[in-house]
Design a protein around this motif. Structure first.
Motif, PDB file in Angstrom:
ATOM      1  N   ASP A 187       0.816  -1.218   0.000  1.00  0.00           N
ATOM      2  CA  ASP A 187       0.000   0.000   0.000  1.00  0.00           C
ATOM      3  C   ASP A 187       0.848   1.266   0.000  1.00  0.00           C
ATOM      4  O   ASP A 187       0.329   2.376   0.180  1.00  0.00           O
ATOM      5  N   GLY A 188       2.163   1.130  -0.179  1.00  0.00           N
ATOM      6  CA  GLY A 188       3.033   2.293  -0.294  1.00  0.00           C
ATOM      7  C   GLY A 188       3.603   2.812   1.011  1.00  0.00           C
ATOM      8  O   GLY A 188       4.335   3.808   1.007  1.00  0.00           O
ATOM      9  N   ARG A 189       3.316   2.161   2.121  1.00  0.00           N
ATOM     10  CA  ARG A 189       3.852   2.590   3.403  1.00  0.00           C
ATOM     11  C   ARG A 189       5.223   1.963   3.639  1.00  0.00           C
ATOM     12  O   ARG A 189       5.659   1.076   2.893  1.00  0.00           O
ATOM     13  N   VAL A 190       5.901   2.428   4.695  1.00  0.00           N
ATOM     14  CA  VAL A 190       7.215   1.893   5.052  1.00  0.00           C
ATOM     15  C   VAL A 190       7.143   1.344   6.469  1.00  0.00           C
ATOM     16  O   VAL A 190       6.643   2.016   7.392  1.00  0.00           O
ATOM     17  N   PHE A 191       7.629   0.127   6.642  1.00  0.00           N
ATOM     18  CA  PHE A 191       7.681  -0.517   7.947  1.00  0.00           C
ATOM     19  C   PHE A 191       9.143  -0.620   8.340  1.00  0.00           C
ATOM     20  O   PHE A 191       9.968  -1.107   7.544  1.00  0.00           O
ATOM     21  N   ALA A 192       9.494  -0.151   9.546  1.00  0.00           N
ATOM     22  CA  ALA A 192      10.913  -0.055   9.892  1.00  0.00           C
ATOM     23  C   ALA A 192      11.132  -0.121  11.394  1.00  0.00           C
ATOM     24  O   ALA A 192      10.213   0.076  12.194  1.00  0.00           O
ATOM     25  N   SER A 193      12.384  -0.386  11.753  1.00  0.00           N
ATOM     26  CA  SER A 193      12.802  -0.279  13.155  1.00  0.00           C
ATOM     27  C   SER A 193      12.948   1.201  13.488  1.00  0.00           C
ATOM     28  O   SER A 193      13.713   1.915  12.840  1.00  0.00           O
ATOM     29  N   LEU A 194      12.212   1.649  14.507  1.00  0.00           N
ATOM     30  CA  LEU A 194      12.148   3.074  14.819  1.00  0.00           C
ATOM     31  C   LEU A 194      12.966   3.462  16.043  1.00  0.00           C
ATOM     32  O   LEU A 194      13.413   4.609  16.139  1.00  0.00           O
ATOM     33  N   SER A 195      13.146   2.551  16.981  1.00  0.00           N
ATOM     34  CA  SER A 195      13.854   2.926  18.201  1.00  0.00           C
ATOM     35  C   SER A 195      14.374   1.693  18.908  1.00  0.00           C
ATOM     36  O   SER A 195      13.942   0.564  18.653  1.00  0.00           O
ATOM     37  N   VAL A 196      15.324   1.925  19.812  1.00  0.00           N
ATOM     38  CA  VAL A 196      15.879   0.883  20.679  1.00  0.00           C
ATOM     39  C   VAL A 196      15.861   1.416  22.103  1.00  0.00           C
ATOM     40  O   VAL A 196      16.239   2.568  22.348  1.00  0.00           O
ATOM     41  N   MET A 197      15.426   0.588  23.040  1.00  0.00           N
ATOM     42  CA  MET A 197      15.462   0.989  24.448  1.00  0.00           C
ATOM     43  C   MET A 197      16.059  -0.156  25.259  1.00  0.00           C
ATOM     44  O   MET A 197      15.683  -1.317  25.082  1.00  0.00           O
ATOM     45  N   ARG A 198      17.035   0.190  26.104  1.00  0.00           N
ATOM     46  CA  ARG A 198      17.676  -0.793  26.974  1.00  0.00           C
ATOM     47  C   ARG A 198      17.430  -0.416  28.418  1.00  0.00           C
ATOM     48  O   ARG A 198      17.620   0.741  28.818  1.00  0.00           O
ATOM     49  N   VAL A 199      16.985  -1.390  29.215  1.00  0.00           N
ATOM     50  CA  VAL A 199      16.637  -1.182  30.620  1.00  0.00           C
ATOM     51  C   VAL A 199      17.399  -2.190  31.463  1.00  0.00           C
ATOM     52  O   VAL A 199      17.486  -3.364  31.110  1.00  0.00           O
ATOM     53  N   THR A 200      17.983  -1.734  32.567  1.00  0.00           N
ATOM     54  CA  THR A 200      18.560  -2.653  33.539  1.00  0.00           C
ATOM     55  C   THR A 200      17.797  -2.516  34.848  1.00  0.00           C
ATOM     56  O   THR A 200      17.463  -1.411  35.277  1.00  0.00           O
TER      57      THR A 200
END
Length: 219
Positions: A187-200
């Motif tokens: 449908d013309g959209r883009v699917f992507a990795s947008l962010s990374v979060m690391r928690v300890t």
């Protein structure tokens, strides 16, 4: 969110890579929910929930992934984004009636323990994650998934989970084994990795860091 990696610790470390359509609006982690004071997370501006919530005072975090299975009926469907908020706020896994939610996997982590709840639209299963390093994808704890087979050994072999952020590298692609994804849809959209979060998470405290992967790309 499409990939969550957990090392039981101590400290327990959770890293989440969020994959989503690039035109779906969102904002970076903050205290966005007055009903949950002290709760931190990135907010999905379309439905109001989150993909990863952190409760620093309770030393607790919850991460949500979409799952596979039977979708909820359109007439009663509720955004899954409230599941991570509730789990991080209360320390409880969801259930028993989840019929208004599409399939999901939810990781609830505290110092020394991480639990996984998986809902396929008809059945809920819960289990403790094993000691060591685990990777959860949209098919759950799935060692045969190409992404898990390619990347779990890298994260498990890292001497400390503090080095994990350096392992989230590479050119995004649509390959099934890609840790960072980016591809067009019919449908013309883009699917992507947008962010990374690391928690300890430790009995002594909580740390977290967030990386916006869209900073150098068109959203």
């Amino acid at each position: 969110m499409c990939t969550v990696i957990v090392r039981t610790g101590p400290p327990l470390t959770l890293l989440g890579v969020r994959d989503e359509y690039t035109d779906r609006p969102w904002e970076a982690p903050g205290e966005h929910w007055p009903a949950h004071p002290g709760l931190l997370g990135g907010r999905d501006l379309k439905a109001g929930g989150t993909w990863l919530a952190v409760h620093p005072a309770a030393h607790r975090a919850a991460a949500l992934l979409n799952g596979h299975g039977t979708p909820a009926p359109e007439a009663v469907r509720t955004s899954r984004g409230d599941l991570a908020l509730h789990a991080a706020a209360t320390g409880d896994l969801p259930g028993p009636d989840l019929t208004r939610y599409d399939p999901f996997h939810l990781v609830l982590a505290e110092p020394g323990r991480a639990r996984l709840a998986s809902w396929d639209g008809t059945r809920l299963t819960t289990a403790d994650l094993p000691d060591g390093t685990s990777m959860i994808v949209n098919t759950g704890l799935d060692p045969a998934h190409p992404r898990v087979a390619a990347h779990l050994p890298r994260f498990a072999a890292a001497p400390t989970a503090g080095a994990w952020r350096e392992l989230v590298v590479g050119e995004p692609s649509g390959a099934p084994e890609a840790l960072l994804v980016r591809h067009g849809t019919p449908d013309g959209r883009v699917f992507a990795s947008l962010s990374v979060m690391r928690v300890t998470l430790d009995t002594d405290g909580v740390t977290y860091d967030f990386t916006d992967l869209t900073a150098d790309r068109d959203r």
